[in-house]
Scaffold this motif. Structure first.
Motif, mmCIF file in Angstrom:
data_model
loop_
_atom_site.group_PDB
_atom_site.id
_atom_site.type_symbol
_atom_site.label_atom_id
_atom_site.label_comp_id
_atom_site.label_asym_id
_atom_site.label_seq_id
_atom_site.Cartn_x
_atom_site.Cartn_y
_atom_site.Cartn_z
ATOM 1 N N ASP A 122 22.386 18.451 3.965
ATOM 2 C CA ASP A 122 21.528 18.344 5.301
ATOM 3 C C ASP A 122 20.790 17.240 5.630
ATOM 4 N N ALA A 123 20.063 16.583 4.653
ATOM 5 C CA ALA A 123 19.280 15.653 5.260
ATOM 6 C C ALA A 123 18.734 14.631 4.028
ATOM 7 N N VAL A 124 18.458 13.610 4.271
ATOM 8 C CA VAL A 124 18.052 12.461 3.190
ATOM 9 C C VAL A 124 16.726 12.154 3.119
ATOM 10 N N PHE A 125 15.907 12.023 2.010
ATOM 11 C CA PHE A 125 14.577 11.879 1.867
ATOM 12 C C PHE A 125 14.436 10.632 1.230
ATOM 13 N N ALA A 126 13.645 9.731 1.963
ATOM 14 C CA ALA A 126 13.559 8.306 1.093
ATOM 15 C C ALA A 126 12.361 7.385 1.706
ATOM 16 N N ASP A 127 12.088 6.255 1.223
ATOM 17 C CA ASP A 127 11.046 5.617 1.923
ATOM 18 C C ASP A 127 11.238 5.514 3.277
ATOM 19 N N LYS A 128 10.338 5.706 4.256
ATOM 20 C CA LYS A 128 10.675 5.477 5.562
ATOM 21 C C LYS A 128 11.185 4.287 6.050
ATOM 22 N N ASP A 129 10.650 2.856 5.165
ATOM 23 C CA ASP A 129 10.918 1.548 5.420
ATOM 24 C C ASP A 129 12.657 1.283 5.271
ATOM 25 N N GLU A 140 7.466 15.825 9.338
ATOM 26 C CA GLU A 140 6.550 15.047 9.341
ATOM 27 C C GLU A 140 6.947 13.988 8.035
ATOM 28 N N ASP A 141 6.268 12.922 8.242
ATOM 29 C CA ASP A 141 6.182 11.862 7.451
ATOM 30 C C ASP A 141 5.462 12.532 5.895
ATOM 31 N N VAL A 142 5.789 11.951 4.913
ATOM 32 C CA VAL A 142 4.898 12.516 3.512
ATOM 33 C C VAL A 142 4.557 11.218 2.715
ATOM 34 N N PRO A 192 0.969 -1.198 -0.101
ATOM 35 C CA PRO A 192 -0.022 0.068 -0.052
ATOM 36 C C PRO A 192 0.679 1.343 0.000
ATOM 37 N N PRO A 193 0.251 2.468 -0.437
ATOM 38 C CA PRO A 193 1.026 3.573 -0.260
ATOM 39 C C PRO A 193 1.644 3.654 1.474
ATOM 40 N N ALA A 194 3.082 4.026 1.284
ATOM 41 C CA ALA A 194 3.660 4.141 2.466
ATOM 42 C C ALA A 194 4.020 5.444 2.580
ATOM 43 N N ALA A 195 4.977 5.664 3.908
ATOM 44 C CA ALA A 195 5.564 7.042 4.175
ATOM 45 C C ALA A 195 6.914 7.108 3.621
ATOM 46 N N SER A 196 7.016 8.531 3.168
ATOM 47 C CA SER A 196 8.496 8.661 3.013
ATOM 48 C C SER A 196 8.918 9.591 3.985
ATOM 49 N N ALA A 197 10.159 9.774 4.411
ATOM 50 C CA ALA A 197 10.525 10.448 5.547
ATOM 51 C C ALA A 197 11.943 11.213 5.487
ATOM 52 N N ILE A 199 10.397 9.124 -6.600
ATOM 53 C CA ILE A 199 9.179 9.882 -6.275
ATOM 54 C C ILE A 199 9.902 10.869 -5.345
ATOM 55 N N GLN A 200 10.715 10.464 -4.618
ATOM 56 C CA GLN A 200 11.395 11.240 -3.181
ATOM 57 C C GLN A 200 12.273 12.705 -3.996
ATOM 58 N N ALA A 201 12.947 11.912 -4.939
ATOM 59 C CA ALA A 201 13.633 13.107 -5.938
ATOM 60 C C ALA A 201 12.981 14.152 -6.439
ATOM 61 N N SER A 202 11.738 13.698 -7.078
ATOM 62 C CA SER A 202 10.961 14.626 -7.628
ATOM 63 C C SER A 202 10.285 15.512 -6.617
#
Length: 241
Positions: free
Chosen positions: A164-171, A189-191, A106-111, A133-136
Motif C-alpha cells: 500500500d505504501a513505501v517507507f524510506a529516507d525522505k531524501d 507525517e514525516d518520522v 544529521p538525523p533526517a526524516a523518513s517518510a 531502521i525504516q523496516a524496524s
C-alpha cells in the motif's frame, strides 16, 4: 659519506611514501542521492564526494567497493572492505556489532509514499528495504512489513500493488515522488529516526575511527559538509550548526 647520506635519505623517503594507508570503502551504489552508479559505471553521489574529501584530508589511499545492502555489515566484519559509507544510520542495535564515527549527515526524516492519499499505513502493507531502521519501524507500527533487498524494489512494490505504501529516507523518496507526475503522493507525517548517518567500522579499528572523526569535525567546522549536503539534498535539508 655524502652519497651514503643521500641514499639513506632517499630510502627513508621512499619508505615513508609507501606507508600511505590503503582503505577500502564499501557502499551500496543503489541509494541516490547518497550513493549510486553513474553512466560511466563509477560510484557517485553525496557519499562519493564526501568520502573522497575525507580520504584526501586524512591522507588515506581509498578505493570504492560496492556490496548489496543486506550483507554490507557481514562483509565489513569479514574484511572485504574497511569502512561503510552507505547512508547507514547510527543505531544502538548496529553499535552492538560495528563501530561508527560521529555522524556526517544529521538525523533526517523518513517518510511514506503511496499511490493514493487514502493508503493505509497503520494497518495495511508497507514496503521497506531489509535491514534498515525504516523496516524496524514498520515492523513495530502495526502495519504488515514487506521487505525488499533494494530501495527500488520497495517503490516497485507500491506501483505493482504488492504494498500500500513505501517507507524510506525522505531524501531517497523526494525525486521518486516529484518525478512520478502525480502518481506517487506523500502519506502521513514525516518520522525522525536514528542518530544521523556515520561511517561504519570494525570495532577493533579504533585508530582509523579516531583519524576519520578528526577530519569529520574539521569538515563540519569549515562548512564543507554543509555545502555538500545542500548540493546533493537541497537547501531545505538539515545542516550542522
Amino acid at each position: 659519506m655524502k652519497k651514503l647520506i643521500l641514499a639513506a635519505t632517499a630510502l627513508a623517503m621512499s619508505a615513508g611514501m609507501g606507508m600511505t594507508e590503503t582503505v577500502r570503502l564499501g557502499t551500496e551504489g543503489a541509494y541516490p542521492p547518497y550513493n549510486f552508479i553513474n553512466d560511466a559505471g563509477e560510484v557517485d553521489g553525496f557519499e562519493r564526494e564526501f568520502g573522497d574529501e575525507l580520504c584526501k584530508r586524512a591522507e588515506l589511499d581509498c578505493t570504492w567497493v560496492t556490496n548489496d545492502w543486506d550483507s554490507i555489515i557481514p562483509n565489513l566484519a569479514s574484511g572485504n572492505y574497511d569502512a561503510i559509507l552507505a547512508g547507514m544510520s547510527i543505531t544502538p542495535e548496529r553499535e552492538e556489532v560495528i563501530a561508527f564515527t560521529q555522524n556526517y549527515i544529521p538525523p533526517a526524516a523518513s517518510a511514506y509514499a503511496a499511490l493514493s492519499e487514502d493508503a493505509d499505513i497503520e494497518g495495511g502493507v508497507v514496503a521497506a528495504q531489509t535491514g534498515t531502521i525504516q523496516a524496524s519501524f514498520v515492523a513495530e507500527s502495526g502495519a504488515t512489513l514487506l521487505e525488499y533487498a533494494t530501495p527500488d524494489e520497495t517503490v516497485a512494490a507500491v506501483r505493482n500493488g504488492e504494498a500500500d505504501a513505501v517507507f524510506a529516507d525522505k531524501d531517497f523518496l523526494v525525486p521518486v515522488v516529484e518525478e512520478s507526475g502525480g502518481e506517487m503522493v506523500w502519506i502521513g507525517e514525516d518520522v525522525a529516526l536514528g542518530g544521523g548517518i556515520g561511517v561504519g567500522l570494525r570495532q577493533s579499528d579504533t585508530e582509523l575511527r579516531e583519524k576519520l572523526d578528526a577530519v569529520i569535525t574539521e569538515m563540519k567546522e569549515d562548512g564543507t559538509i554543509n555545502e555538500m549536503i545542500k548540493k546533493w539534498f537541497g537547501d531545505e535539508a538539515p545542516l550542522f550548526e
